[in-house]
Structures are given as C-alpha cells and as structure tokens.
Design a protein around this motif. Structure first.
Motif, PDB file in Angstrom:
ATOM      1  N   ARG A  98       0.887  -1.168   0.000  1.00 27.16           N
ATOM      2  CA  ARG A  98       0.000   0.000   0.000  1.00 27.16           C
ATOM      3  C   ARG A  98       0.921   1.214   0.000  1.00 27.16           C
ATOM      4  N   VAL A  99       1.005   1.844  -1.169  1.00 31.49           N
ATOM      5  CA  VAL A  99       2.021   2.869  -1.428  1.00 31.49           C
ATOM      6  C   VAL A  99       1.395   4.254  -1.297  1.00 31.49           C
ATOM      7  N   LEU A 100       1.958   5.071  -0.411  1.00 30.97           N
ATOM      8  CA  LEU A 100       1.421   6.406  -0.170  1.00 30.97           C
ATOM      9  C   LEU A 100       2.198   7.440  -0.975  1.00 30.97           C
ATOM     10  N   HIS A 101       1.461   8.255  -1.725  1.00 33.34           N
ATOM     11  CA  HIS A 101       2.050   9.340  -2.504  1.00 33.34           C
ATOM     12  C   HIS A 101       1.722  10.663  -1.829  1.00 33.34           C
ATOM     13  N   VAL A 102       2.709  11.243  -1.138  1.00 29.49           N
ATOM     14  CA  VAL A 102       2.513  12.524  -0.463  1.00 29.49           C
ATOM     15  C   VAL A 102       3.200  13.658  -1.211  1.00 29.49           C
ATOM     16  N   ALA A 103       4.101  13.326  -2.127  1.00 22.28           N
ATOM     17  CA  ALA A 103       4.793  14.326  -2.939  1.00 22.28           C
ATOM     18  C   ALA A 103       4.030  14.498  -4.257  1.00 22.28           C
ATOM     19  N   PRO A 104       4.305  15.570  -5.005  1.00 22.76           N
ATOM     20  CA  PRO A 104       3.566  15.811  -6.247  1.00 22.76           C
ATOM     21  C   PRO A 104       3.743  14.685  -7.265  1.00 22.76           C
ATOM     22  N   LEU A 105       2.638  14.261  -7.871  1.00 25.51           N
ATOM     23  CA  LEU A 105       2.688  13.249  -8.926  1.00 25.51           C
ATOM     24  C   LEU A 105       3.339  13.793 -10.189  1.00 25.51           C
ATOM     25  N   SER A 106       3.498  15.103 -10.268  1.00 24.72           N
ATOM     26  CA  SER A 106       4.189  15.700 -11.408  1.00 24.72           C
ATOM     27  C   SER A 106       5.682  15.456 -11.350  1.00 24.72           C
ATOM     28  N   HIS A 107       6.164  14.977 -10.213  1.00 27.47           N
ATOM     29  CA  HIS A 107       7.604  14.869  -9.982  1.00 27.47           C
ATOM     30  C   HIS A 107       7.941  13.409  -9.682  1.00 27.47           C
ATOM     31  N   GLY A 108       8.820  13.180  -8.699  1.00 23.55           N
ATOM     32  CA  GLY A 108       9.298  11.831  -8.438  1.00 23.55           C
ATOM     33  C   GLY A 108       8.212  10.844  -8.087  1.00 23.55           C
ATOM     34  N   ARG A 165       3.740  -3.899 -10.488  1.00 25.55           N
ATOM     35  CA  ARG A 165       3.707  -5.025  -9.560  1.00 25.55           C
ATOM     36  C   ARG A 165       2.333  -5.243  -8.929  1.00 25.55           C
ATOM     37  N   GLY A 166       1.342  -4.425  -9.283  1.00 22.19           N
ATOM     38  CA  GLY A 166      -0.001  -4.635  -8.763  1.00 22.19           C
ATOM     39  C   GLY A 166      -0.256  -4.071  -7.390  1.00 22.19           C
ATOM     40  N   ALA A 167       0.538  -3.078  -6.956  1.00 24.16           N
ATOM     41  CA  ALA A 167       0.369  -2.482  -5.636  1.00 24.16           C
ATOM     42  C   ALA A 167      -0.812  -1.513  -5.640  1.00 24.16           C
ATOM     43  N   ALA A 168      -1.340  -1.216  -4.448  1.00 32.34           N
ATOM     44  CA  ALA A 168      -2.363  -0.188  -4.278  1.00 32.34           C
ATOM     45  C   ALA A 168      -1.670   1.137  -4.018  1.00 32.34           C
ATOM     46  N   ASN A 169      -2.079   2.181  -4.749  1.00 29.26           N
ATOM     47  CA  ASN A 169      -1.461   3.498  -4.629  1.00 29.26           C
ATOM     48  C   ASN A 169      -2.455   4.476  -4.010  1.00 29.26           C
ATOM     49  N   ILE A 170      -2.112   4.998  -2.826  1.00 30.40           N
ATOM     50  CA  ILE A 170      -2.983   5.923  -2.117  1.00 30.40           C
ATOM     51  C   ILE A 170      -2.463   7.329  -2.360  1.00 30.40           C
ATOM     52  N   ILE A 171      -3.328   8.193  -2.917  1.00 32.62           N
ATOM     53  CA  ILE A 171      -2.922   9.538  -3.316  1.00 32.62           C
ATOM     54  C   ILE A 171      -3.351  10.537  -2.247  1.00 32.62           C
ATOM     55  N   SER A 172      -2.389  11.304  -1.733  1.00 33.24           N
ATOM     56  CA  SER A 172      -2.686  12.373  -0.777  1.00 33.24           C
ATOM     57  C   SER A 172      -2.688  13.695  -1.517  1.00 33.24           C
ATOM     58  N   ASP A 173      -3.711  14.527  -1.239  1.00 35.50           N
ATOM     59  CA  ASP A 173      -3.793  15.823  -1.909  1.00 35.50           C
ATOM     60  C   ASP A 173      -3.544  16.985  -0.963  1.00 35.50           C
ATOM     61  N   ARG A 174      -2.966  16.706   0.195  1.00 33.19           N
ATOM     62  CA  ARG A 174      -2.693  17.787   1.142  1.00 33.19           C
ATOM     63  C   ARG A 174      -1.699  18.773   0.525  1.00 33.19           C
ATOM     64  N   PRO A 175      -1.968  20.086   0.601  1.00 30.94           N
ATOM     65  CA  PRO A 175      -1.079  21.063  -0.024  1.00 30.94           C
ATOM     66  C   PRO A 175       0.285  21.169   0.653  1.00 30.94           C
ATOM     67  N   SER A 176       0.368  20.756   1.915  1.00 31.98           N
ATOM     68  CA  SER A 176       1.648  20.769   2.608  1.00 31.98           C
ATOM     69  C   SER A 176       1.797  19.470   3.390  1.00 31.98           C
ATOM     70  N   PHE A 177       3.035  19.146   3.703  1.00 33.47           N
ATOM     71  CA  PHE A 177       3.354  17.893   4.381  1.00 33.47           C
ATOM     72  C   PHE A 177       3.123  18.045   5.881  1.00 33.47           C
ATOM     73  N   GLN A 178       2.154  17.299   6.404  1.00 37.42           N
ATOM     74  CA  GLN A 178       1.819  17.328   7.824  1.00 37.42           C
ATOM     75  C   GLN A 178       2.269  16.008   8.450  1.00 37.42           C
ATOM     76  N   PRO A 179       3.404  15.983   9.169  1.00 39.25           N
ATOM     77  CA  PRO A 179       3.988  14.706   9.609  1.00 39.25           C
ATOM     78  C   PRO A 179       3.081  13.865  10.492  1.00 39.25           C
ATOM     79  N   ASP A 180       2.415  14.460  11.470  1.00 43.33           N
ATOM     80  CA  ASP A 180       1.545  13.667  12.346  1.00 43.33           C
ATOM     81  C   ASP A 180       0.371  13.085  11.558  1.00 43.33           C
TER      82      ASP A 180
END
Length: 498
Positions: A190-200, A211-226
């Motif tokens: 279960r792969v989390l994308h917190v950085a822009p999909l336009s980039h890495g 490989r058939g993994a599940a990709n979870i897309i986060s749309d938060r405008p800034s990185f909130q660690p907690d």
C-alpha cells in the motif's frame, strides 16, 4: 514498446484489486485501464495525434494517474508540471512545449489563458468538467523505444526551466532498475504518494503499478507529519513512494508512536540529506530508508544506497549516494572532460538507457549536456573506498576561496550536527581578499544559539579555511515548489546586500 505495456500483467493478474485510491474514491486495475483509455480518447477528440503534448497543471487527485497514463497509452507526450508553480511560470512552459491540450483546475483556466502568447494555441480543459466516461477499450498505441513519452521540466533554480525529454525506453529502464536496485514493490503493498505526482512520486507510479500495488494519493497542499503517520497506522501503509529530505526532517518532529510496523520502505532523494538527520531517522523508524541519487535528466536513478546499508554503517557510507545502478555507467571528469584519477573529485557523467533523449526544442543545451555521449550532470563527486558514489555539490555552487575548492555540503554536514541547528545552507559571498568566503544561513532549533557558539563549534570540527566568515540566522530557508532549498537566491540576496 509503449511504457504502458509494463502494466499489462498487473491488469490481468490484479484486475479487481485496488490500483488507485484518493479519499473514498478508488479504481481497480480494470477500471484504471478503462479510465486511462477514456482519457486518451478524450485527448484524441480534441485533435491530438501521436507525439502531441498534453500538459497537466494539477494538484494530486483521483484523475491524475489516469490522465498521466492515458496520455502515454494513446501515444501522446505527457508534460506534468508542479501545481505550486505560478500560472505565469506554467504559461512559459506551455509556450516552450506547445501542448495541444492543457488540463488544469477551473480557477487556473483564465489566468493560464491570459498568460499564453498568441502563438500558443491549445485547448484548455478543467479537470472538474472532464467526466471521463467509459470508451471502447482499444489497445495501447504502439511506440518506438525512442519516442518521447514524458517531458520533465527542471526546477529552473539557475534560470529558465528546460524540458528533459524522457522516452518510452527511458521510463521502462528506470522502472525496471527501480525494482531491481531500489525497492521491490509487491502486489500487497500500500504505497502512499505525499509528494507531487508531477515529480518523483509520479515516476514511482510506474514500478508500483507494474507489480499490482495499491497506490494511495494524498492531496494535502503541505506535508503534515503527524497526519501522514496517522494515515500509515490507520491504513497499513507499507511504503512512501518518494519523499524529499525535508520531509524526513519533518517526520522527526512528529509525536512518537509504536503503530508503524506496516511501513517497510521510504524512498527519498531529490536533494542531499545531512548525516545527523538520516541517523536520527534510522534510529527512530528502523531500516526502511532507501536513498536515490538522480535528476530529471536521468530519473530513478544514477545510484542508490539501499536500506541495509543505512544500518550499522559508518559515516562514510551514509554520506554517500550509494552504488551505481544496474544498467548505468558513471565516470568523473575534469573541466576539460578528461577522466580524473581514482582519488580525485570530478563532474559526474552518466550514460545508459535512463538518460534523457535531450532537452525539448533546445539543441544547444542538449549538445552541451550530452557531449561525447555522456550526460554531464553538473554535480561534483568522487568514489569512496567502498566503491560508493559521493556527491559533494553542484559544480556551480562550489565556493572557491583563495584558489581552494570548498564544497558547501561539507560545511553544512558539520553545522547540521550541532544539536541547536534545525536546517542550514552554505554559499559563497564575494571577498576582497580571498575571492569568495563561506556564509551560512541557519534555522536554529535552540533560540539561544548565537554566531559565536556556532563558529566555536566549527573551529572544533572543520578545517580552518572552510569555516564560515558570516552566519545569518533566518526563520526559514527559501525553497522552490519541489522542496529544494534555493541556495542561489540566498547568494544573490546577500551579495546584493553587501
């Protein structure tokens, strides 16, 4: 081979498994394929022909993966740009690559249209109005290996961005080598994308979907660690597709927790990380960090330091960018393009199937970057005693004081190890006696930290000629849309002030 063919096996084997999830919305692999086909058909209905460009100026979201993959599936060239750019910057990129279609959010349509010059003719589509309905599921368009697939615009920290043209061959090689050397994605990930999909993070969609993994897309405008770690615990996230070193530093600020056992991989890169920060991250989160070194011109990547080498390693290993990747060649050259000796510093030059075709519409820059058949990265480095590549700094960032080269990262690594320092960047300022002298901008962790204490620390840990002549305390370091610190902006600002 169209890069989209990489997903054929996953489409068959994992047809009903979740491929993409954004909030409560999700796409199975079967549905993702259908949506990508619909996106390709939509672009074709607006007059796009194979080789035409599709520019995506979008925040992370549900439709993004289908639009990204759909363009390549149909033989078009996708041009993802960071959603944090100003519409004027995007208009310049559009003028450079001449897209047939631009997909953006409603609020950007008018500013973008106004920013385009009269010579740039393109259809402007709002993502909210697309309604990607099912369409006949045609086969992916056949593509030659060297056909363009993705134009990756550099961040432009030293001038106008250039469009690194990545071919189907480049993307396939990058994805395959990622699976071989960096991180072995699995179908149960279960792969989390917190950085822009336009980039890495968007590039890491390719091996994870293969490989058939599940990709979870986060749309938060800034990185909130907690918030991010709460998501890891609640959803059993196993991997972060890609994070910048600044995000790792932010994770260290999050509240301690013991419910992160699912997390087995954090892929990081895009800039250097200071020794004390990566040591602290490994100590807290365990052997899950995989470092990559590369650039838009050679994505995913040139070298890799795997997780196993982050544990029990000496400082020399952690300071390195790891081992040269499978299918990649590296040599180090001097200013005359002559290969340097085994113990010397030189510009890092790369060749292999991951190296771009060239810069879009810029033959002069292409000839300079790819002279002699090697990509000249502009980075200075050397090989250490363990055969690992160490990246010292950008060639143009090297400080020359009294005729001696000083690499900013050497200074930064020492200062970053001070417990009162949160972030630091070093740069050169004009000096009437030495030509240049070292200056540092520091974000302090300890409000009591002062210049005298920091210079005393440097005296005990750094060669005398590398010590800063000026310490500037700031509340935050300037960063671009990709999270990279703008060293050049600081240099220009304080040079002008002097």
């Amino acid at each position: 081979m169209n890069v989209y063919a990489m997903f054929a096996d996953a489409m068959r084997r994992c047809a009903d498994a979740v491929a993409i999830r954004h909030g409560e919305r999700r796409l199975s692999y079967r549905e993702l394929d259908a949506m990508a086909a619909a996106a390709g058909a939509l672009f074709a209905s607006h007059g796009c022909l194979p080789g035409d460009r599709i520019l995506l100026f979008l925040r992370n979201g549900f439709e993004y993966p289908a639009l990204l993959l759909g363009a390549m599936r149909a033989g078009f060239v996708v041009v993802p740009v960071n959603a944090k750019l100003h519409p004027r910057e995007v208009a310049w990129i559009a003028g450079d690559c001449a897209p047939k279609v631009v997909v953006t959010h409603r609020e950007h349509v008018v500013p973008l249209r106004e920013g385009l010059d009269a010579a740039t003719q393109c259809r402007m589509l709002a993502v909210e109005d697309l309604g990607l309905a099912d369409s006949p599921l045609s086969k992916p368009v056949e593509a030659e290996p060297d056909d363009p697939a993705w134009i990756f615009y550099t961040s432009g920290t030293t001038g106008r961005p250039k469009g690194a043209t990545l071919t189907h061959r480049n993307l396939v090689a990058a994805a395959v080598n990622c699976l071989a050397d960096i991180f072995d994605f699995r179908s149960d990930d279960r792969v989390l994308h917190v950085a822009p999909l336009s980039h890495g993070s968007g590039l890491y969609l390719l091996p994870s979907l293969a490989r058939g993994a599940a990709n979870i897309i986060s749309d938060r405008p800034s990185f909130q660690p907690d918030e991010v770690l709460d998501m890891v615990a609640a959803e059993g996230i196993t991997a972060f597709a890609f994070v910048a070193p600044t995000m790792i530093v932010r994770l260290l600020d999050a509240a301690p927790r013991d419910d992160l056992r699912s997390l087995r991989g954090v892929i990081y890169g895009g800039a250097t990380i200071h020794l004390e920060h990566i040591k602290a991250a490994v100590a807290r989160f365990g052997p899950i960090f995989h470092q990559l070194y590369g650039q838009g011109e050679a994505p995913m990547t040139i070298s890799c330091l795997p997780a196993r080498d982050h544990v029990g390693a000496d400082d020399q290993a952690l300071l390195s960018a790891g081992y040269v990747r499978a299918g990649v060649e590296v040599k180090l050259v001097d200013g005359e393009d002559r290969e340097v000796g085994p113990d010397e510093d030189g510009e890092i030059c790369v060749r292999g199937d991951v190296v771009m075709k060239g810069y879009w519409g810029n033959p002069k820059a292409t000839a300079s970057a790819l002279r002699g058949g090697w990509l000249h990265t502009g980075d200075i480095g050397h090989f250490d005693g363990g055969g690992r590549l160490r990246v010292l700094d950008r060639r143009h960032d090297t400080i020359i004081s009294g005729g001696t080269n000083i690499y900013p990262k050497e200074v930064e690594d020492v200062i970053a190890s001070h417990p009162g320092v949160r972030e630091v960047i070093a740069f050169g300022l004009p000096d009437p006696e030495w030509g240049e002298s070292v200056a540092v901008a520091v974000v302090a962790e300890d409000p009591e930290l002062n210049e005298a204490a920091l210079l005393s620390f440097c005296k005990a840990n750094l060669a005398s000629f590398k010590k800063p002549k000026r310490v500037i305390f700031v509340s935050e370091l300037p960063k671009n849309a990709y999270g990279k610190v703008l060293r050049r902006a600081l240099k220009d600002q304080y040079t002008s002030a002097r």
